[in-house]
Scaffold this motif. Sequence first.
Motif, short mmCIF file in Angstrom:
data_model
loop_
_atom_site.label_atom_id
_atom_site.label_comp_id
_atom_site.label_asym_id
_atom_site.label_seq_id
_atom_site.Cartn_x
_atom_site.Cartn_y
_atom_site.Cartn_z
N THR A 76 18.73 44.34 82.90
CA THR A 76 18.41 45.29 81.84
C THR A 76 19.17 46.60 82.03
O THR A 76 19.73 47.15 81.07
CB THR A 76 16.90 45.58 81.84
N VAL B 134 8.32 41.65 73.66
CA VAL B 134 9.68 41.39 74.12
C VAL B 134 9.72 39.97 74.68
O VAL B 134 8.81 39.57 75.42
CB VAL B 134 10.09 42.41 75.20
N GLU C 232 6.31 39.79 76.66
CA GLU C 232 5.82 40.99 77.35
C GLU C 232 5.40 41.98 76.26
O GLU C 232 6.28 42.42 75.51
CB GLU C 232 6.94 41.55 78.22
N SER D 221 14.55 40.55 71.86
CA SER D 221 15.05 40.60 73.23
C SER D 221 15.15 42.05 73.69
O SER D 221 15.23 42.97 72.89
CB SER D 221 16.40 39.90 73.32
N GLU D 222 15.18 42.19 74.98
CA GLU D 222 15.19 43.51 75.61
C GLU D 222 16.35 44.38 75.10
O GLU D 222 16.20 45.56 74.81
CB GLU D 222 15.31 43.30 77.13
N ASP D 223 17.55 43.75 74.97
CA ASP D 223 18.72 44.54 74.59
C ASP D 223 18.61 45.09 73.16
O ASP D 223 19.22 46.09 72.82
CB ASP D 223 20.02 43.75 74.79
N GLN E 154 22.61 46.18 80.92
CA GLN E 154 22.69 46.11 79.47
C GLN E 154 22.68 47.52 78.87
O GLN E 154 23.48 47.85 78.00
CB GLN E 154 21.50 45.32 78.91
N ARG E 155 21.78 48.34 79.38
CA ARG E 155 21.68 49.71 78.85
C ARG E 155 22.98 50.48 79.08
O ARG E 155 23.51 51.13 78.18
CB ARG E 155 20.55 50.47 79.56
N SER F 107 10.78 50.62 70.58
CA SER F 107 9.98 49.97 71.61
C SER F 107 8.90 49.14 70.92
O SER F 107 8.75 49.18 69.70
CB SER F 107 9.37 51.00 72.55
N LEU G 120 15.90 46.35 71.90
CA LEU G 120 15.17 47.63 72.04
C LEU G 120 16.14 48.74 72.41
O LEU G 120 16.09 49.84 71.89
CB LEU G 120 14.09 47.51 73.12
N THR H 70 10.87 37.51 77.22
CA THR H 70 11.51 37.55 78.55
C THR H 70 12.06 36.19 78.95
O THR H 70 12.97 36.11 79.76
CB THR H 70 10.52 38.03 79.64
#
Lengths: 860, 222
Positions: free
Chosen positions: A699, A175, A131, A148-150, A702-703, A158, A152, A177
């Motif tokens: 997500t 990213v 992505e 990976s998203e985490d 995770q945040r 970003s 970021l 996915t």
Amino acid sequence: MRNNIRWRTAAKIAWRESRATPAKFLFVALAVAVGVGSLTGVRGFSRAFRQMLLKEARTLMAGDLSLRVFELPTRDQQEVLDSLEQRGVRRTWITETVSMMGSDHVSDPLLVSVKAVEPSLYPFYGSVKLEPAGPLPERLTPDRVAVSEDLLVRLQVSVGDRVKLGGAEFRIAAVVTAEPDRMAGSLNVGPRILLSRAALERTELLRPGSRFAQRYLFKLPPGGIPVGAVREELKNALPHGLLTDFRETHPLITRGLNRATMFLSLVSLIALIVGALGVATAIHSHLEQKMDAIAVMKSIGARSAQIIRIYLTQSLLLAALGGLGGLALGVLVQLAFPLLIARFFPLPAEVRWDWVSGLEGLAAATLTTLLFTLPPLLSIRRIRPALLLRREMVEVRPRQWRDLRAAGAAGLAILLVIGAMATWLAAGMLSTRRIDAVKVGAWFAGGLLVSLLALSAIAWLLLWALRAALRQPYWRPPPTLRHGIANLYRPGNHAQAALVALGVGVMFTLTIYLVQHSLLAQISASAPPGMPNVFLINISERERAGMVELLRSTPGVEGKPDVAASVAARLVTIDGEPFDRRPADGPVRRFRSPRSITWAAQQPPQTEIVAGAWWTRSDPASPQVSVSEEASKLLRVHPGSLLEWSASGRGVKARVAAIHKTEAIRPGSNVEFILSPGALDGLPVLYVGGVRVRAKDVTALQREAYRRFPSVTVINVADVLDRVQEVVDQIAMVVRFISAFAILAGVIILASSVAGTRFRRIREVIILKALGATRRRLVAIFSVEFLILGIVAGLMGSALATGFSNLLLQRLLDAPGRFQPAPNLIAILLTALIANVAGWLASFRILGQKPIEALREERG
Amino acid sequence: MIAVSGLTKSIQTPTHRVDILRGIDFHVPKGQFVAIRGPSGSGKSTLLGLLAGLDTPTSGKILLDGEDISGLDEDRLAVVRGRKVGFVFQSYQLIPTLTAEENVLLPAELAGETAGAGERARALLDGVGLLDRRDHYPVQLSGGEQQRVALARAFMLRPPILMADEPTGNLDSANGRHVLELLLALNAQEKTTLVLVTHSAELAAHAGRRITLQDGVIAGEE
């Protein structure tokens, strides 16, 4: 005079014979067709389905074969790899390591999992989803990486921002996915970063002494060297390497695949037997009606060999016709299955007509038809033309030794061929399990023999008992009932044969249902719908309550979070011998570092003890431990061995009580050592949590988890697990559909074996009608007969099916068997119903006829 | 042509033993027409079946054209039947799934003598007046017609001996007479030795010799 007639003449006579009564002939051919159709349909579809599953399994590995190595290949080893490449085996090189990554936005660097690939080759199967989307070689350049998203979240960066890894700076290109072989990696600790090999070079992370894992992925050429051969070659060249092939990607898939394959081959075997049974009954009653014609031929000079040749030709004609019809049916089945199941899951376009199983089916049809024609054909020799002169006086001639020997030989041949077919089917389907196919064949043929003998014995006993019951003077049943019962043992009724045929049919059909039922229960238990797809590791005692609270309140969390405790401990001695003195190469090396150990009072769910026994009572003074099967093999320990760990400076000793294995996916299920309660009291504990979260809410979780518990690592395997779950669901679905089909085919064949008695009834109906029996009376008489037949066959068949299915479940499918009263009862009632309905449908026309018409029909 | 000595036949039923023939001796020279008579159950049909090799005797000897058939196994008997004996049954015994012509043709096909067989079959069917019905199945023919087809079939291989078991027994008198006439005409034309079992005085009157059976033994001869 020549010894025998020419085949052409035989064929001519056979053809004329069959042409005159196309309806009867087609009926027999149809029985063959149903048998062949179910065999080819089931076989072909299973084959296609297996291909599809294996393809998905390959995707989960991103290749056909993975070889993890612990040192760089020597020159000799390199030569083997190159020689494989020359034979079309492509390979790519993946390096994984752990390192620290930093960004300008946070002060502390972060521990990350690094995975370096060759973007132009990787992955061989499946695809890496990015992505923003784009091809991997374009995104992964020497100065760009995907994360990976985490990552970021944690580095507060970003896409487009800069990060620092090792000695180099990179720009985040995308990213990740979805990553097909996410579960195959070995170092899955923190957020992930995917980069090219060239980029990895720039980091200078790969220095001697640093911790990294290397593996090769191989892709085999289609239709080329089999995976087993490549595996063998690699194993010999690199004995310390860890080999995994696509058939063992994921325990759930491996087991599901094994079970499904085993089950499907079982069903096709049963389809073969039930089909053959249909063929046998049909051919038998077909030849029986030919008795007069055979006697006539003999009276005008035909010898047995000539007649056998004529009817052999006719049977071959039947087999060919039925076989071709069956092939058509098989094609329809194969085409229909995907349409039926398309509503539930998408099937790839490859599910198409499979020639191999078609030809196999045709061969099987010819062989079984011939085989089952053998006994009635041989009995042609016993038909005497005097039958035409003295029909009413049945002469009882002692069976000659020669006849018995011939019948025995024919029976033996049938069993041998069935055993051989079972072996062949098993060998074709069970390659993943390396079960002795010959043993399967022998078991199958032996089981069939025992069931047939048991059924014949019970049938004989029953008929004898019925006869005795009617002969005693105390009980006089009403005439209809008496007539119906007497019909069963009347000479020429063949009730014993019908009972055996029906009983075998019921047995097999019900066996399929029972095995399927237990299998599905087993499959859904090993992959329960609430299986965790997000794991949280390194939760401290202090954070535990807060984390559980967070999981409870987060939207998208399904079910109860599962938390397991563990203690970090390093193995120091085995049976008193210091572990670091043992040569530890390859996978054993991991036990040198501290690993998680845990404790439990009860045997954890979905865990199997393969050796020793779980403790019933535990004494904190003498701790015990259960070791995972894999670790026990690597460390060469067994029940009775004494292990010692060092944890936070304290020594923990425990004696091995059990060796366990598990397929469950839950927090802590990968822990290799489970100690008895009390053994680890007082040591610092870390918790692992597992929870099922809706993919789109991962997500957010995770945040939030990072914000409140920065030291906790969140591992997201939602996409991979979704895929696993999907495969398991597909297996279950196909098992259901195939069994439904096999049961349907069984019902049709059962019906046809009852309907096959129709022609025997004609004479009886004529006489009863001529004597003034009304249609209602006839219906009542036959109903009694069919009802007894059906109930007894149902009873015997279901008793045998319960035994047979339990044996299969325990021996072949590693699943527990149990008695299921409801299906048994339903099977018995259904058999009675089917026997009646089929009997009626078949006899309906005769009943409505005037005696004279029926007489004419009998003659014609 | 046919020589019978000390012939007996007993059969074992589930409950008891029946002695059907209890010692038969006679001799039939070539070309003779013999009628066997006797009340129901006297053993006529059994005797005929034994003579034709359709069945095997319990004891005694049967010589057909000089060949002892009493000890032959089923397959050798079949060869003898095919070569030496034509047989006509009371209930015709045509093969229901074959047409009239195919029924007549069958003995030749089984013997492998197919050259000119088609013509002979059609000539024989013409002789019994059924050439135009040659494609009909037995079920489409009347009893008399079926018996005429059976006659044609019996003569197909020009057997030296023809045996008939009540050939007109299932027919009305007109049809019976027609079949009888055909039988005698074919017999004269083919010069066969003819043995037939009958109840009918009219039929027996045409025979050159009449043997009467009673309770499994020969009770008289004229």
